[in-house]
Design a protein around this motif. Structure first.
Motif, PDB file in Angstrom:
ATOM      1  N   GLY A 265     -49.648  37.872  38.504  1.00 25.59           N
ATOM      2  CA  GLY A 265     -48.396  37.898  39.246  1.00 25.59           C
ATOM      3  C   GLY A 265     -48.400  36.788  40.286  1.00 25.59           C
ATOM      4  O   GLY A 265     -49.409  36.129  40.496  1.00 25.59           O
ATOM      5  N   ALA A 266     -47.269  36.602  40.933  1.00 22.70           N
ATOM      6  CA  ALA A 266     -47.199  35.494  41.889  1.00 22.70           C
ATOM      7  C   ALA A 266     -46.671  35.969  43.234  1.00 22.70           C
ATOM      8  O   ALA A 266     -46.181  35.180  44.031  1.00 22.70           O
ATOM      9  CB  ALA A 266     -46.349  34.365  41.329  1.00 22.70           C
ATOM     10  N   ALA A 268     -44.492  39.150  44.241  1.00 25.16           N
ATOM     11  CA  ALA A 268     -43.133  39.656  44.412  1.00 25.16           C
ATOM     12  C   ALA A 268     -43.192  41.152  44.142  1.00 25.16           C
ATOM     13  O   ALA A 268     -43.481  41.575  43.028  1.00 25.16           O
ATOM     14  CB  ALA A 268     -42.160  38.975  43.462  1.00 25.16           C
ATOM     15  N   CYS A 271     -41.513  42.995  41.219  1.00 24.90           N
ATOM     16  CA  CYS A 271     -42.054  42.886  39.863  1.00 24.90           C
ATOM     17  C   CYS A 271     -42.829  44.125  39.428  1.00 24.90           C
ATOM     18  O   CYS A 271     -43.238  44.226  38.272  1.00 24.90           O
ATOM     19  CB  CYS A 271     -42.912  41.640  39.714  1.00 24.90           C
ATOM     20  SG  CYS A 271     -41.919  40.148  39.748  1.00 24.90           S
ATOM     21  N   SER A 280     -40.642  38.452  34.730  1.00 27.73           N
ATOM     22  CA  SER A 280     -41.702  37.623  35.284  1.00 27.73           C
ATOM     23  C   SER A 280     -42.679  37.185  34.190  1.00 27.73           C
ATOM     24  O   SER A 280     -43.123  36.037  34.176  1.00 27.73           O
ATOM     25  CB  SER A 280     -42.426  38.404  36.387  1.00 27.73           C
ATOM     26  OG  SER A 280     -43.416  37.616  36.972  1.00 27.73           O
ATOM     27  N   ILE A 281     -42.994  38.093  33.274  1.00 30.22           N
ATOM     28  CA  ILE A 281     -43.884  37.734  32.159  1.00 30.22           C
ATOM     29  C   ILE A 281     -43.250  36.627  31.315  1.00 30.22           C
ATOM     30  O   ILE A 281     -43.915  35.741  30.804  1.00 30.22           O
ATOM     31  CB  ILE A 281     -44.195  38.980  31.283  1.00 30.22           C
ATOM     32  CG1 ILE A 281     -45.163  39.901  32.030  1.00 30.22           C
ATOM     33  CG2 ILE A 281     -44.797  38.572  29.932  1.00 30.22           C
ATOM     34  CD1 ILE A 281     -45.499  41.186  31.306  1.00 30.22           C
ATOM     35  N   GLU A 282     -41.925  36.657  31.230  1.00 24.64           N
ATOM     36  CA  GLU A 282     -41.228  35.622  30.451  1.00 24.64           C
ATOM     37  C   GLU A 282     -41.099  34.315  31.217  1.00 24.64           C
ATOM     38  O   GLU A 282     -40.486  33.367  30.745  1.00 24.64           O
ATOM     39  CB  GLU A 282     -39.836  36.137  30.050  1.00 24.64           C
ATOM     40  CG  GLU A 282     -39.898  37.248  29.009  1.00 24.64           C
ATOM     41  CD  GLU A 282     -38.535  37.898  28.765  1.00 24.64           C
ATOM     42  OE1 GLU A 282     -37.618  37.658  29.573  1.00 24.64           O
ATOM     43  OE2 GLU A 282     -38.413  38.630  27.775  1.00 24.64           O
ATOM     44  N   GLY A 283     -41.627  34.280  32.452  1.00 25.13           N
ATOM     45  CA  GLY A 283     -41.604  33.040  33.228  1.00 25.13           C
ATOM     46  C   GLY A 283     -40.343  32.841  34.040  1.00 25.13           C
ATOM     47  O   GLY A 283     -40.020  31.724  34.445  1.00 25.13           O
ATOM     48  N   LYS A 284     -39.618  33.932  34.277  1.00 24.26           N
ATOM     49  CA  LYS A 284     -38.367  33.821  35.036  1.00 24.26           C
ATOM     50  C   LYS A 284     -38.504  34.421  36.428  1.00 24.26           C
ATOM     51  O   LYS A 284     -39.529  35.005  36.766  1.00 24.26           O
ATOM     52  CB  LYS A 284     -37.256  34.554  34.281  1.00 24.26           C
ATOM     53  CG  LYS A 284     -37.000  34.007  32.900  1.00 24.26           C
ATOM     54  CD  LYS A 284     -36.010  34.903  32.189  1.00 24.26           C
ATOM     55  CE  LYS A 284     -35.914  34.510  30.709  1.00 24.26           C
ATOM     56  NZ  LYS A 284     -35.456  35.640  29.897  1.00 24.26           N
ATOM     57  N   ARG A 285     -37.432  34.296  37.209  1.00 22.43           N
ATOM     58  CA  ARG A 285     -37.380  35.009  38.486  1.00 22.43           C
ATOM     59  C   ARG A 285     -37.455  36.503  38.177  1.00 22.43           C
ATOM     60  O   ARG A 285     -36.884  36.959  37.198  1.00 22.43           O
ATOM     61  CB  ARG A 285     -36.042  34.722  39.186  1.00 22.43           C
ATOM     62  CG  ARG A 285     -35.914  33.323  39.738  1.00 22.43           C
ATOM     63  CD  ARG A 285     -34.479  33.023  40.114  1.00 22.43           C
ATOM     64  NE  ARG A 285     -34.071  33.655  41.350  1.00 22.43           N
ATOM     65  CZ  ARG A 285     -34.113  33.061  42.542  1.00 22.43           C
ATOM     66  NH1 ARG A 285     -34.549  31.834  42.641  1.00 22.43           N
ATOM     67  NH2 ARG A 285     -33.722  33.681  43.617  1.00 22.43           N
ATOM     68  N   GLY A 286     -38.139  37.249  39.030  1.00 20.91           N
ATOM     69  CA  GLY A 286     -38.309  38.671  38.749  1.00 20.91           C
ATOM     70  C   GLY A 286     -37.112  39.516  39.136  1.00 20.91           C
ATOM     71  O   GLY A 286     -37.201  40.348  40.042  1.00 20.91           O
ATOM     72  N   PHE A 287     -36.003  39.315  38.450  1.00 19.64           N
ATOM     73  CA  PHE A 287     -34.815  40.140  38.700  1.00 19.64           C
ATOM     74  C   PHE A 287     -34.831  41.372  37.801  1.00 19.64           C
ATOM     75  O   PHE A 287     -34.985  41.242  36.596  1.00 19.64           O
ATOM     76  CB  PHE A 287     -33.541  39.353  38.369  1.00 19.64           C
ATOM     77  CG  PHE A 287     -33.050  38.492  39.496  1.00 19.64           C
ATOM     78  CD1 PHE A 287     -33.218  38.862  40.819  1.00 19.64           C
ATOM     79  CD2 PHE A 287     -32.386  37.309  39.216  1.00 19.64           C
ATOM     80  CE1 PHE A 287     -32.746  38.071  41.846  1.00 19.64           C
ATOM     81  CE2 PHE A 287     -31.911  36.506  40.246  1.00 19.64           C
ATOM     82  CZ  PHE A 287     -32.091  36.881  41.557  1.00 19.64           C
ATOM     83  N   GLN A 301     -39.284  39.282  25.289  1.00 16.73           N
ATOM     84  CA  GLN A 301     -38.715  38.475  24.191  1.00 16.73           C
ATOM     85  C   GLN A 301     -37.830  39.323  23.269  1.00 16.73           C
ATOM     86  O   GLN A 301     -37.826  39.150  22.059  1.00 16.73           O
ATOM     87  CB  GLN A 301     -39.842  37.828  23.366  1.00 16.73           C
ATOM     88  CG  GLN A 301     -40.660  36.834  24.161  1.00 16.73           C
ATOM     89  CD  GLN A 301     -41.957  36.454  23.451  1.00 16.73           C
ATOM     90  OE1 GLN A 301     -42.194  36.823  22.312  1.00 16.73           O
ATOM     91  NE2 GLN A 301     -42.807  35.721  24.155  1.00 16.73           N
ATOM     92  N   CYS A 442     -34.767  41.519  45.947  1.00 17.39           N
ATOM     93  CA  CYS A 442     -34.579  40.286  45.183  1.00 17.39           C
ATOM     94  C   CYS A 442     -33.213  39.680  45.461  1.00 17.39           C
ATOM     95  O   CYS A 442     -32.953  38.530  45.127  1.00 17.39           O
ATOM     96  CB  CYS A 442     -34.774  40.546  43.694  1.00 17.39           C
ATOM     97  SG  CYS A 442     -33.389  41.377  42.899  1.00 17.39           S
TER      98      CYS A 442
END
Lengths: 584, 162
Positions: A265-266, A268, A271, A280-287, A301, A442
């Motif tokens: 995680g980064a 947030a 998340c 977040s796993i998909e590399g996006k903002r964790g909305f 996916q 968020c």
């Protein structure tokens, strides 16, 4: 001759308490002809860290508060072939009170085995559950057993795990994902960290069983980046499990495959919510996003996905090996099994505990934890972190089960249990949590974004002595709007700390607003710090540390504090050795 | 308006990072983590070079980077101090530690000292609650601190003793 084994508990907290230094010291001095040094993790008795265990001739003794001086005694006793007779932490009244009420299912191996050795996990009965699952049961039967066990999600929401698995098993799709939520973001909680640091293979095995039961071929452990040791041990465990064919293709020589990797995680908090976690796993903002579709229909996916918490997975091997009946032998109302709690705050014996459902909050705080460390009366416990609430001491007969805890307005949550004494200000605690959720919102939902901000402003105003009587109604009104109009748990539950403190500690809010007083002596603008001249020896220690030079007086004569200059930082109180400074 | 000129060395590094981590959308966070691991923050040129390398708009990358608290956009000092603001630390006086640190370092809130020796940050929870209040310096956790102890600790780091 069999060598004596010396185990040093190297969990993050143990290391912070000096266990690594003890380990290095022993490593340097120990006679490897007679003894061998072993690494283990946190055994849960954090209050007595650093912890060392000695095993010889089938007897294993646990020692606490180990420093270099005591390490020397340990080394001497190893040479003499005896057990040291002091600092034993299990056989004392305190140790017994701490341990006797606990039942260890999830934490069974933590602090006992070397978490970095797959052989030790195997020796402790590891990976027998997946063998039994594949050999004795069909996937449908596994799901039925997990349903029968009554296991509910330990991340906080408490949804039935078996049912969740059946959704994924029934979902259509070639590719299915399994996620382990290790984004333990609740301040005041460290259960998942300890389990991952102490017994990573148990979590992997739980995921393996879930994969076999649901048909998910790919797994992700989403872990907080703030837990470097947990990530390191988990990665090693995954690699070792792959080398022994417990993970990867053709597991145990069958056509069953499961691939697992760790995703960091980064930072947030949101998340921890499952849809945000997947983003977040998909590399996006964790909305977070609306459900339905639920993850079991469309997750990572757009593939069917199941998400469970670390502790939930760590329960699985026990259930498979011992059966649903053995597991729900520990039950209370509609809650089954055990729950791990991180016992912290103003508590005498803090640490990681695992208790059967139905134990009361009071039994945990008073018996296991031994009351407050200060000896002052317990005022409340905070359960469930920023989404949870404060339960007052007069309700300490509340049993630990999902429904009873929910009825108080708090939540079971992931297991943070922070004890507060009469020197903790409940308005300040509410403000603290709201500051946290407000920062971590968020920003997607208006009420969560702006409503929490307005609530925080009101609470800050009250703690600064600028509150007005209408503020309490305003707070309640806003709280209900934020609950109702937020999409995810972060917003829906954010008002809980405010609502529970308003419900149980309204008089403290009123004291801040009407009397301009903070009864606990915490809120700086509402307190005065003064020197009790009878106790003051004139040692000048306080005057020397005061950053704003507000303290004056002659040597060996009582000092005084200039209230107009004083910033109420409290440094003088911390420094005074004579209890001569008080907050009024 | 053309594209900003980015140094060849930076482009090469971007290629190197993408080769190591991957170019898919799901790799955006690991890519940023790798940049920060190498530089202690996210240098603008390198982020842009990586964005071009994986063919994702820079604005999207920054959208992700600014969402997560892990990422910083200015260089870090020699030592990183993280003050834990967890619940257990809060009730045990974390605010007092934070103000003592700020005073010692001459900072107003979070940030980096002028001599680039220290960066002060807060963290939601380090999970060492039974040792509250705690501070992490360069990855090492110090527990059961007081303002006096933490000031001494910092002095040790400034003098190169710790």
């Amino acid at each position: 001759m069999e060598k004596t084994k010396v185990f040093v508990g190297l969990g993050s907290c143990g290391i912070a308490a000096g266990a690594q230094d003890v380990f290095n010291y022993l490593d340097e001095k120990i006679d490897t002809q007679v003894s061998e040094l072993e690494v283990t993790s946190c055994v849960g008795m954090c209050y007595a860290e650093p912890v060392v265990e000695i095993e010889r001739g089938g007897k294993r003794v646990r020692y606490g508060y180990v420093d270099k001086k005591f390490a020397d005694e340990i080394i001497q006793s190893l040479e003499d072939g005896v057990f040291p007779d002091k600092n034993i932490i299990t056989e004392t009244d305190a140790g017994k009170a701490y341990l006797d009420r606990q039942v260890k299912i999830v934490l069974k191996n933590c602090g006992i085995i070397n978490p970095e050795s797959i052989d030790e996990y195997l020796k402790a009965g590891g990976y027998e559950a997946i063998k039994k699952a594949m050999h004795d049961y069909t996937p449908a039967e596994i799901i039925e057993i997990v349903k029968q066990s009554g296991l509910r999600g330990r991340g906080g929401a408490g949804f039935l795990t078996g049912q969740k698995w059946s959704f994924l098993a029934g979902a259509k799709g070639d590719k299915k994902f399994l996620v382990c939520n290790a984004d333990e973001g609740d301040p005041g909680a460290f259960m998942d960290r300890s389990v991952l640091e102490g017994d990573p293979h148990k979590v992997i095995e739980g995921m393996l069983v879930a994969s076999y039961a649901t048909g998910a071929g790919e797994g992700v452990v989403y872990c907080r980046a703030e837990y470097p040791l947990a990530i390191k041990r988990l990665n090693k465990a995954i690699k070792d499990a792959e080398d022994r064919h417990f993970l990867g293709d053709n597991i145990l020589g069958t056509d069953f495959s499961f691939h697992l990797h760790v995703k960091e995680g980064a930072g947030a908090f949101v998340c921890g919510e499952e849809t945000a976690l997947m983003a977040s796993i998909e590399g996006k903002r964790g909305f977070p996003r609306l459900r339905p579709p639920f993850p079991a229909e469309s997750g990572i996916q757009h593939s069917p996905t199941n998400i469970n918490n670390v502790e939930t997975y760590a329960n699985i091997s026990y259930i498979i090996l011992n059966g649903a009946d053995a597991y729900n032998k520990y039950s209370f109302k509609k809650s089954y099994g055990t729950k791990v709690f991180a016992l912290a705050g103003k508590i005498k014996r803090g640490g990681l505990i695992e208790v059967p459902m139905g134990l009361t909050i009071g039994e945990i705080v008073e018996e296991i934890g031994g009351g407050t460390d200060s000896g002052r009366p317990v005022k409340a416990v905070q359960m469930g972190g920023p989404a949870g609430g404060c339960i007052p001491a007069r309700m300490f007969d509340t049993p630990i089960d999902y429904d009873s805890i929910n009825a108080t307005g708090a939540i079971m949550g992931s297991g943070g249990l922070v004890v507060m004494d009469d020197k903790t200000c409940m308005v300040d605690v509410a403000r603290y949590f709201l500051a946290f959720t407000q920062k971590e919102s968020c920003g997607k939902c208006t009420f969560c974004r702006i409503g929490t901000k307005r609530m925080l402003e009101i609470l800050t105003r009250i703690t600064e002595g600028k509150g007005v009587p209408e503020d309490l109604d305003r707070l309640e009104e806003l709280a209900h709007h934020v609950q109702k109009t937020s999409l995810c748990g972060l917003g829906q539950l954010a008002p809980n700390p405010v609502l529970t403190t308003l419900k149980y500690f309204r008089e403290e809010y009123e004291a801040h607003i009407y009397d301009k007083k903070c009864p606990a002596g915490v809120c700086k603008p509402l307190i005065t710090i003064r020197i009790i001249s009878d106790n003051c020896t004139g040692c000048t220690a306080c005057a020397r540390v005061c950053p704003v030079h507000a303290i004056s007086g002659e040597v060996k004569k009582p000092h005084t504090i200039d209230p107009d200059v004083c910033t109420r930082c409290g440094l003088c109180i911390e420094t005074c050795n004579f209890n001569a400074i008080e907050v009024v | 308006m053309g594209l900003k000129t980015i140094d060849r060395a930076v482009r090469d590094e971007a290629k190197d990072i993408v080769r190591e981590i991957g170019a898919e959308q799901e790799k955006v966070i690991p890519l940023l983590q790798e940049i920060q691991k190498r530089h202690s923050y996210l240098p603008e040129d390198l982020v842009e070079a990586v964005a071009q390398e994986i063919d994702v708009p820079v604005s999207d990358i920054y959208g992700v980077a600014t969402f997560y608290s892990q990422f910083r956009f200015t260089p870090m000092g020699k030592h990183l101090i993280k003050v834990c603001k967890g619940t257990a630390c809060h009730v045990q006086g974390a605010d007092l530690l934070a103000s003592a640190l700020q005073e010692e370092l001459g900072l107003d809130g979070e940030g980096t000292t002028d001599d680039m020796n220290f960066t002060l940050e807060t963290v939601a929870c380090l999970g060492c609650c039974s040792l509250a209040p705690v501070v992490m310096i360069d990855g090492k956790v110090y527990g059961k601190l007081t303002s006096a102890k933490v000031k001494k600790l910092i002095k040790g780091y400034s003098d190169g003793k710790n």
